[in-house]
Scaffold this motif. Sequence first.
Motif, PDB file in Angstrom:
ATOM      1  N   ALA A 195       5.008  -1.785  -8.264  1.00 55.87           N
ATOM      2  CA  ALA A 195       3.991  -2.334  -9.098  1.00 55.87           C
ATOM      3  C   ALA A 195       2.826  -2.993  -8.529  1.00 55.87           C
ATOM      4  N   ASP A 196       1.642  -3.255  -9.028  1.00 50.95           N
ATOM      5  CA  ASP A 196       0.684  -3.968  -8.615  1.00 50.95           C
ATOM      6  C   ASP A 196       1.019  -5.398  -8.708  1.00 50.95           C
ATOM      7  N   ASP A 197       1.664  -5.865  -7.668  1.00 53.79           N
ATOM      8  CA  ASP A 197       2.276  -7.392  -7.772  1.00 53.79           C
ATOM      9  C   ASP A 197       2.484  -8.009  -6.297  1.00 53.79           C
ATOM     10  N   PRO A 198       1.692  -8.794  -5.942  1.00 49.62           N
ATOM     11  CA  PRO A 198       1.976  -9.380  -4.667  1.00 49.62           C
ATOM     12  C   PRO A 198       3.032 -10.250  -4.675  1.00 49.62           C
ATOM     13  N   VAL A 205       0.462   4.050  -9.273  1.00 47.38           N
ATOM     14  CA  VAL A 205       1.730   3.201  -9.600  1.00 47.38           C
ATOM     15  C   VAL A 205       2.215   3.696 -10.927  1.00 47.38           C
ATOM     16  N   HIS A 213       4.269  -2.272  -3.417  1.00 51.05           N
ATOM     17  CA  HIS A 213       3.149  -2.943  -3.941  1.00 51.05           C
ATOM     18  C   HIS A 213       1.919  -2.200  -3.646  1.00 51.05           C
ATOM     19  N   ASP A 214       1.323  -1.941  -4.892  1.00 55.88           N
ATOM     20  CA  ASP A 214      -0.154  -1.084  -4.814  1.00 55.88           C
ATOM     21  C   ASP A 214      -1.122  -1.462  -5.633  1.00 55.88           C
ATOM     22  N   ILE A 215      -2.310  -1.377  -5.269  1.00 55.29           N
ATOM     23  CA  ILE A 215      -3.448  -1.706  -6.171  1.00 55.29           C
ATOM     24  C   ILE A 215      -3.889  -0.579  -7.101  1.00 55.29           C
ATOM     25  N   ASP A 216      -3.514   0.645  -6.775  1.00 50.83           N
ATOM     26  CA  ASP A 216      -3.904   1.778  -7.279  1.00 50.83           C
ATOM     27  C   ASP A 216      -3.143   1.999  -8.561  1.00 50.83           C
ATOM     28  N   ASP A 217      -3.716   1.676  -9.773  1.00 46.45           N
ATOM     29  CA  ASP A 217      -2.732   1.546 -11.027  1.00 46.45           C
ATOM     30  C   ASP A 217      -2.317   3.007 -11.250  1.00 46.45           C
ATOM     31  N   GLY A 265       0.868  -1.195   0.058  1.00 53.27           N
ATOM     32  CA  GLY A 265      -0.061  -0.053   0.005  1.00 53.27           C
ATOM     33  C   GLY A 265       0.938   1.411   0.076  1.00 53.27           C
ATOM     34  N   CYS A 303       2.195   3.415  -2.262  1.00 55.35           N
ATOM     35  CA  CYS A 303       1.982   4.661  -3.016  1.00 55.35           C
ATOM     36  C   CYS A 303       1.205   5.961  -2.628  1.00 55.35           C
TER      37      CYS A 303
END
Length: 399
Positions: A72-75, A42, A35-39, A12, A14
């Motif tokens: 990246a959005d990459d777990p 990112v 790692h962040d899901i906010d494209d 989280g 970003c």
Amino acid sequence: MGQFRYDVCVVGGCGHVGLPLALAFARSGLDVAVHDIDDRAVDLVRSGRMPFLERGAEPILRQVIGRNLIVADDPGLVTQSRHLVVIIGTPVDEHLNPKFHAMRRFFLDLRPHLTDGQCVILRSTVAPGTTEKIHSLLARTGLDLHVAFCPERVAEGYALEEFATLPQIVSGCGERAVEMASELFAKVAPSLIRLSPLEAELTKIFTNAWRYIQFATANQFLMIAADRGVDFYRVFDAMTRDYPRMAGLPKGGFAAGPCLFKDTMQLAASSDNNLPLGHAAMLINEGLPSFIARRLRARYPLESMCIGILGMAFKAESDDHRESLSYKLRKVIEAEAAEVLCTDAYIADPTFRPLAEVVERSDLLIIGAPHREYRAIAVPISTPVVDLWNFLGKGTGLA
């Protein structure tokens, strides 16, 4: 690093809390993943641009991105990192109670990407007892994980400056967790304060509640003075000038943003609502927009006036509008005035108007966030200004 490719992954990372920390780690020479899901965020960070205002951050970002900082959005980045700094606090629900189930769900989703030997570090403010709960939850995975709580303590917008000057609190569920977290934060902090997890949680949440209550005290004094026809800042000056005992009294103004109110309420909820000072502070601080409207309604024909609000961020020199009381003020004033115009020096919003237009068209101005740019505005002599902060040095405008 042995089995790990990265020294640390900020999960989280970003946002306002995570990205400055990731930059501080990268600046110190560590190999850092975010790692962040906010494209959108990112993509901005990958291009060397900050998604929000943080002083001194963008030049550092451009130096480290693609070198020792990857975003990246990459777990899968989680699995490859020795330390995981998790940027998720305990949210509160519509009844202002902590929602621990949201954190539980987050860590259950994260669990498949965890591996032996990692140190999982909670960073955001949490309700007292949360660190031990997360430790118990992760212990059921059967993995050799070490859980720590190392709270963020810096001011938004000034994080990179304050990392180098403020001590870092370090706590953990076991000696190994404390050792690993200490090793990591020693790279960016001038000194460490070691506590138990509960002590650390209380240190952080007490600090935010104390600040919120302090602001409420000043705002309550401001309201009492205004209702008696006295400008608060004449009294404030008399109380504080060359008088050290009153050095801790802040000025009045909107006490808002994503932390102080929420953290005070979750402290109250996690203490069986045995925090009447916190609830009183909430009523005062959250009631300030309505108080302004009441005072103006008694003095001006608002129904025929255009009101301008200068500054919609939650604090000065910020582009963060989360939980900003300027928006609550706009909603309250819109119910009273013929027209309301808003502007902000840092927030891009298609509904906002240019500063010059707002000043020219408004019959009355209210300073919502005291951005430095507003010191230079030429306000017509005939235009009254409401200035809770005494930013322009002419009092609140409410007496």
